[in-house]
Design a protein around this motif. Structure first.
Motif, PDB file in Angstrom:
ATOM      1  N   LEU A 111      -8.676  16.400   2.163  1.00 52.28           N
ATOM      2  CA  LEU A 111      -9.816  16.620   2.233  1.00 52.28           C
ATOM      3  C   LEU A 111     -10.020  18.042   2.820  1.00 52.28           C
ATOM      4  O   LEU A 111      -9.348  18.483   3.596  1.00 52.28           O
ATOM      5  N   ALA A 112     -11.084  18.921   2.150  1.00 49.88           N
ATOM      6  CA  ALA A 112     -11.170  20.101   2.750  1.00 49.88           C
ATOM      7  C   ALA A 112     -12.502  20.455   3.227  1.00 49.88           C
ATOM      8  O   ALA A 112     -13.470  19.589   2.756  1.00 49.88           O
ATOM      9  N   ASP A 113     -12.663  21.571   4.107  1.00 46.08           N
ATOM     10  CA  ASP A 113     -14.053  21.884   4.435  1.00 46.08           C
ATOM     11  C   ASP A 113     -14.545  23.091   3.542  1.00 46.08           C
ATOM     12  O   ASP A 113     -13.607  23.474   2.712  1.00 46.08           O
ATOM     13  N   LEU A 114     -15.660  23.551   3.893  1.00 47.55           N
ATOM     14  CA  LEU A 114     -16.329  24.772   3.097  1.00 47.55           C
ATOM     15  C   LEU A 114     -15.273  26.065   3.091  1.00 47.55           C
ATOM     16  O   LEU A 114     -15.170  26.743   2.091  1.00 47.55           O
ATOM     17  N   ASP A 115     -14.484  26.147   4.313  1.00 49.49           N
ATOM     18  CA  ASP A 115     -13.720  27.267   4.256  1.00 49.49           C
ATOM     19  C   ASP A 115     -12.283  27.059   3.329  1.00 49.49           C
ATOM     20  O   ASP A 115     -11.352  27.677   3.485  1.00 49.49           O
ATOM     21  N   ALA A 116     -12.152  25.718   2.551  1.00 46.55           N
ATOM     22  CA  ALA A 116     -10.989  25.410   1.924  1.00 46.55           C
ATOM     23  C   ALA A 116      -9.708  25.089   3.170  1.00 46.55           C
ATOM     24  O   ALA A 116      -8.471  25.371   2.709  1.00 46.55           O
ATOM     25  N   HIS A 117     -10.255  24.914   4.362  1.00 49.55           N
ATOM     26  CA  HIS A 117      -9.236  24.480   5.358  1.00 49.55           C
ATOM     27  C   HIS A 117      -8.995  22.840   4.926  1.00 49.55           C
ATOM     28  O   HIS A 117      -9.867  22.068   4.935  1.00 49.55           O
ATOM     29  N   PHE A 118      -7.795  22.587   4.896  1.00 53.78           N
ATOM     30  CA  PHE A 118      -7.460  21.057   4.642  1.00 53.78           C
ATOM     31  C   PHE A 118      -7.570  20.305   6.239  1.00 53.78           C
ATOM     32  O   PHE A 118      -6.751  20.684   7.153  1.00 53.78           O
ATOM     33  N   VAL A 119      -8.349  19.221   6.271  1.00 53.52           N
ATOM     34  CA  VAL A 119      -8.611  18.605   7.426  1.00 53.52           C
ATOM     35  C   VAL A 119      -7.609  17.272   7.331  1.00 53.52           C
ATOM     36  O   VAL A 119      -7.415  16.683   8.368  1.00 53.52           O
ATOM     37  N   ALA A 120      -7.462  16.836   6.115  1.00 50.15           N
ATOM     38  CA  ALA A 120      -6.516  15.619   5.901  1.00 50.15           C
ATOM     39  C   ALA A 120      -5.790  15.790   4.739  1.00 50.15           C
ATOM     40  O   ALA A 120      -6.130  16.286   3.539  1.00 50.15           O
ATOM     41  N   GLN A 121      -4.471  15.030   4.716  1.00 49.35           N
ATOM     42  CA  GLN A 121      -3.938  15.049   3.434  1.00 49.35           C
ATOM     43  C   GLN A 121      -2.816  14.009   3.503  1.00 49.35           C
ATOM     44  O   GLN A 121      -2.347  13.444   4.464  1.00 49.35           O
ATOM     45  N   GLN A 122      -2.611  13.633   2.174  1.00 49.34           N
ATOM     46  CA  GLN A 122      -1.757  12.631   1.989  1.00 49.34           C
ATOM     47  C   GLN A 122      -0.837  12.626   0.462  1.00 49.34           C
ATOM     48  O   GLN A 122      -1.569  13.191  -0.348  1.00 49.34           O
ATOM     49  N   ALA A 123       0.115  12.135   0.564  1.00 53.90           N
ATOM     50  CA  ALA A 123       1.095  12.140  -0.874  1.00 53.90           C
ATOM     51  C   ALA A 123       1.235  10.876  -1.289  1.00 53.90           C
ATOM     52  O   ALA A 123       1.415   9.999  -0.659  1.00 53.90           O
ATOM     53  N   LEU A 124       1.390  10.617  -2.681  1.00 51.49           N
ATOM     54  CA  LEU A 124       1.743   9.258  -3.366  1.00 51.49           C
ATOM     55  C   LEU A 124       2.398   9.652  -4.626  1.00 51.49           C
ATOM     56  O   LEU A 124       2.117  10.912  -5.062  1.00 51.49           O
ATOM     57  N   PRO A 125       3.463   8.560  -5.122  1.00 50.30           N
ATOM     58  CA  PRO A 125       4.131   8.756  -6.211  1.00 50.30           C
ATOM     59  C   PRO A 125       3.112   8.940  -7.268  1.00 50.30           C
ATOM     60  O   PRO A 125       1.960   7.993  -7.158  1.00 50.30           O
ATOM     61  N   THR A 126       3.414   9.756  -8.377  1.00 46.39           N
ATOM     62  CA  THR A 126       2.311   9.756  -9.545  1.00 46.39           C
ATOM     63  C   THR A 126       3.201   8.685 -10.637  1.00 46.39           C
ATOM     64  O   THR A 126       4.474   8.757 -10.752  1.00 46.39           O
ATOM     65  N   SER A 127       1.969   7.677 -10.957  1.00 48.04           N
ATOM     66  CA  SER A 127       2.571   6.581 -11.832  1.00 48.04           C
ATOM     67  C   SER A 127       2.599   7.079 -13.081  1.00 48.04           C
ATOM     68  O   SER A 127       1.895   8.062 -13.635  1.00 48.04           O
ATOM     69  N   ARG A 128       3.627   6.532 -13.844  1.00 55.03           N
ATOM     70  CA  ARG A 128       3.586   6.742 -15.365  1.00 55.03           C
ATOM     71  C   ARG A 128       2.434   6.054 -15.957  1.00 55.03           C
ATOM     72  O   ARG A 128       2.107   6.718 -17.238  1.00 55.03           O
ATOM     73  N   ASP A 129       1.657   5.196 -15.316  1.00 51.63           N
ATOM     74  CA  ASP A 129       0.694   4.356 -15.831  1.00 51.63           C
ATOM     75  C   ASP A 129      -0.586   4.849 -15.314  1.00 51.63           C
ATOM     76  O   ASP A 129      -1.122   4.704 -14.444  1.00 51.63           O
ATOM     77  N   PRO A 130      -1.432   5.783 -16.368  1.00 48.18           N
ATOM     78  CA  PRO A 130      -2.554   6.462 -15.838  1.00 48.18           C
ATOM     79  C   PRO A 130      -3.689   5.510 -15.406  1.00 48.18           C
ATOM     80  O   PRO A 130      -4.392   5.937 -14.450  1.00 48.18           O
ATOM     81  N   GLU A 131      -3.720   4.496 -16.079  1.00 50.26           N
ATOM     82  CA  GLU A 131      -4.842   3.738 -15.491  1.00 50.26           C
ATOM     83  C   GLU A 131      -4.771   2.996 -14.054  1.00 50.26           C
ATOM     84  O   GLU A 131      -5.649   2.942 -13.409  1.00 50.26           O
ATOM     85  N   GLN A 132      -3.506   2.275 -13.867  1.00 46.77           N
ATOM     86  CA  GLN A 132      -3.181   2.221 -12.764  1.00 46.77           C
ATOM     87  C   GLN A 132      -3.308   3.115 -11.592  1.00 46.77           C
ATOM     88  O   GLN A 132      -3.815   2.869 -10.541  1.00 46.77           O
ATOM     89  N   PHE A 133      -2.945   4.460 -12.115  1.00 46.88           N
ATOM     90  CA  PHE A 133      -2.957   5.515 -11.060  1.00 46.88           C
ATOM     91  C   PHE A 133      -4.243   5.786 -10.583  1.00 46.88           C
ATOM     92  O   PHE A 133      -4.726   6.187  -9.626  1.00 46.88           O
ATOM     93  N   VAL A 134      -5.290   5.771 -11.724  1.00 53.28           N
ATOM     94  CA  VAL A 134      -6.801   6.284 -11.271  1.00 53.28           C
ATOM     95  C   VAL A 134      -7.370   5.249 -10.462  1.00 53.28           C
ATOM     96  O   VAL A 134      -8.064   5.705  -9.533  1.00 53.28           O
ATOM     97  N   THR A 135      -6.776   3.797 -10.652  1.00 56.52           N
ATOM     98  CA  THR A 135      -7.443   2.919  -9.913  1.00 56.52           C
ATOM     99  C   THR A 135      -6.848   3.116  -8.264  1.00 56.52           C
ATOM    100  O   THR A 135      -7.598   3.235  -7.303  1.00 56.52           O
ATOM    101  N   GLU A 136      -5.807   3.479  -8.152  1.00 58.50           N
ATOM    102  CA  GLU A 136      -5.180   3.759  -6.780  1.00 58.50           C
ATOM    103  C   GLU A 136      -5.674   5.045  -6.140  1.00 58.50           C
ATOM    104  O   GLU A 136      -6.050   5.143  -5.130  1.00 58.50           O
ATOM    105  N   LEU A 137      -5.778   6.086  -7.051  1.00 60.76           N
ATOM    106  CA  LEU A 137      -6.400   7.302  -6.509  1.00 60.76           C
ATOM    107  C   LEU A 137      -7.800   6.995  -6.005  1.00 60.76           C
ATOM    108  O   LEU A 137      -8.264   7.176  -4.913  1.00 60.76           O
ATOM    109  N   GLY A 138      -8.618   6.423  -6.893  1.00 63.44           N
ATOM    110  CA  GLY A 138      -9.941   6.010  -6.692  1.00 63.44           C
ATOM    111  C   GLY A 138     -10.079   5.234  -5.070  1.00 63.44           C
ATOM    112  O   GLY A 138     -10.795   5.593  -4.227  1.00 63.44           O
ATOM    113  N   SER A 139      -9.181   4.401  -4.949  1.00 67.42           N
ATOM    114  CA  SER A 139      -9.391   3.575  -3.782  1.00 67.42           C
ATOM    115  C   SER A 139      -8.871   4.246  -2.698  1.00 67.42           C
ATOM    116  O   SER A 139      -9.446   3.959  -1.455  1.00 67.42           O
ATOM    117  N   ARG A 140      -7.894   5.104  -2.842  1.00 68.84           N
ATOM    118  CA  ARG A 140      -7.538   6.150  -1.460  1.00 68.84           C
ATOM    119  C   ARG A 140      -8.699   6.983  -1.097  1.00 68.84           C
ATOM    120  O   ARG A 140      -8.779   7.177  -0.087  1.00 68.84           O
TER     121      ARG A 140
END
Ligand SMILES: [Zn+2]
Length: 405
Positions: A104-133
């Protein structure tokens, strides 16, 4: 000068001039903040009264806030204007084959929050996971108004369908990432190739880009991507597939690439290549590594080889040199063909730039004889260009030059 495209144009309305001036003022505030109205008028050449009208509008819309009162010898003391960086939140997503970073960034492109997750081989499952995060992230900061989501991808997106169509290192089939992500989050989603995102990040936030109109970003990771900005315009081609120099042949009948071709530039100059060079040396004492791209399951990652090279491990140094040689081969081709002002190299390889830069420059001197004056610079990894580019993607809507005629 650009020819007017009579199949796709937009005539100027009375709003057009206002919109252009507004964007100029907004950009002047962004780059000169804090700045007074008088200085805005001076920098823009606009009438004081016009500047006042525009700044009032920007203040009402909360893009700009008034800050400290300045000091002058005589006359009314000016109030300084600056960007209201808390006005909007922008979600940036950097998808790489192994892992994805969500920020999450502000208008100055300064990041105020960051998290990492493994990239799934299954794009449909991945997009659901991303959306809920993303939903959790925005719920935790419900006071922020969200502008949109920018996504950087190791592949190309078809401009018409907005589907991911070419992503050999990700292993996803053609896929629509945009529609489900917009449905889940309720926010507009902008997709962009990672190298294009990096080129945008360099233009918007980079250190080497003041007054630069022609810039090429070369991203070196699992593969190689190039993002081209020529005459200040991102080059996408009519399908969105332009810039795949990573998949042009540099070795005839070379190693097979994941794209299906043989001898692609990225097979010889990517992080994956350096790891292969390292293991082919240890396995067979210099045996020709042409036999297969996947000789054995490597235990060391590219990061380890960079670390070993820094400790002067001869095999690691040799592997990095070979990778750098091929980086030089491709970069020489870009310089000879396109003569950009700057080439920015992005990736873990910049950590050993003293070694790599010297090899690249030697190859360029040997191969590129056109007298093009191109600076080759490593990016500053701390600015996270792939992620910052996603912020630029969303910000362009308000800060970018409008397209008319
Ligand atoms: Zn290829």
């Amino acid at each position: 000068m650009r020819k007017i495209d009579l199949t796709d144009f937009q005539v100027a309305t009375s709003e057009t001039a206002r919109d252009i001036n507004r964007r100029i003022v907004l950009n002047l505030i962004r780059s000169h903040q804090p700045i007074s109205r008088a200085d805005l008028a001076r920098h823009s050449g606009l009438q004081r009264s016009t500047v006042s009208v525009i700044t009032e509008q920007l203040i009402n819309e909360r893009w700009v806030t008034e800050g400290a009162i300045g000091h002058v010898v005589r006359g009314r003391r000016p109030r300084f204007l600056h960007l209201n960086k808390e006005r909007a939140g922008i979600i940036g997503i950097n998808i790489r084959p192994t892992h994805t970073v969500l920020a999450l960034a502000d208008l100055d492109a300064h990041f105020v929050a960051q998290q990492a997750l493994p990239t799934s081989r299954d794009p449909e499952q991945f997009v659901t996971e991303l959306g809920s995060r993303i939903r959790n992230m925005t719920r935790m900061r419900s006071e922020v108004s969200y502008e949109g989501i920018g996504v950087s991808l190791p592949g190309r997106v078809d401009l018409g369908s907005q589907r991911l169509v070419f992503a050999p290192n990700l292993g996803w089939k053609q896929f629509d990432l945009k529609t489900p992500l917009e449905q889940i989050t309720g926010l507009p989603v902008e997709l962009e190739n990672a190298a294009n995102a990096c080129a945008l990040a360099e233009v918007w936030f980079g250190r080497h880009t003041e007054g630069v109109s022609n810039l090429i970003a070369v991203t070196v990771s699992e593969g190689i991507g190039t993002g081209l900005i020529l005459n200040q315009q991102l080059v996408r081609g009519s399908t969105g597939l332009a810039g795949e120099f990573g998949h042009t042949t540099v070795v005839d009948d070379g190693i097979e690439c994941r794209c299906g071709n043989r001898g692609c530039w990225e097979v010889y100059a990517s992080n994956t290549a350096a790891v292969r060079y390292y293991y082919s040396q240890s396995a067979s004492n210099g045996r020709n590594d042409k036999s297969s791209a996947k000789v054995m399951g490597p235990e060391l990652a590219f990061d380890d080889i960079v670390r070993l090279a820094k400790q002067n491990d001869p095999k690691a140094v040799e592997s990095i040199n070979k990778m750098a040689h091929y980086l030089g081969v491709g970069i020489a081709l870009l310089i000879t063909g396109l003569a950009p002002d700057v080439i920015v190299v992005i990736g873990e390889v910049t950590r050993v730039w003293d070694q790599v830069g010297a090899v690249i420059n030697r190859v360029i001197q040997e191969r590129s004889r056109t007298h093009a004056v191109t600076r080759i610079v490593p990016t500053d990894p701390s600015i996270q260009p792939r992620l910052q580019g996603t912020i630029a993607l969303v910000l362009q809507k308000h800060f970018g030059a409008p397209s008319v005629a």
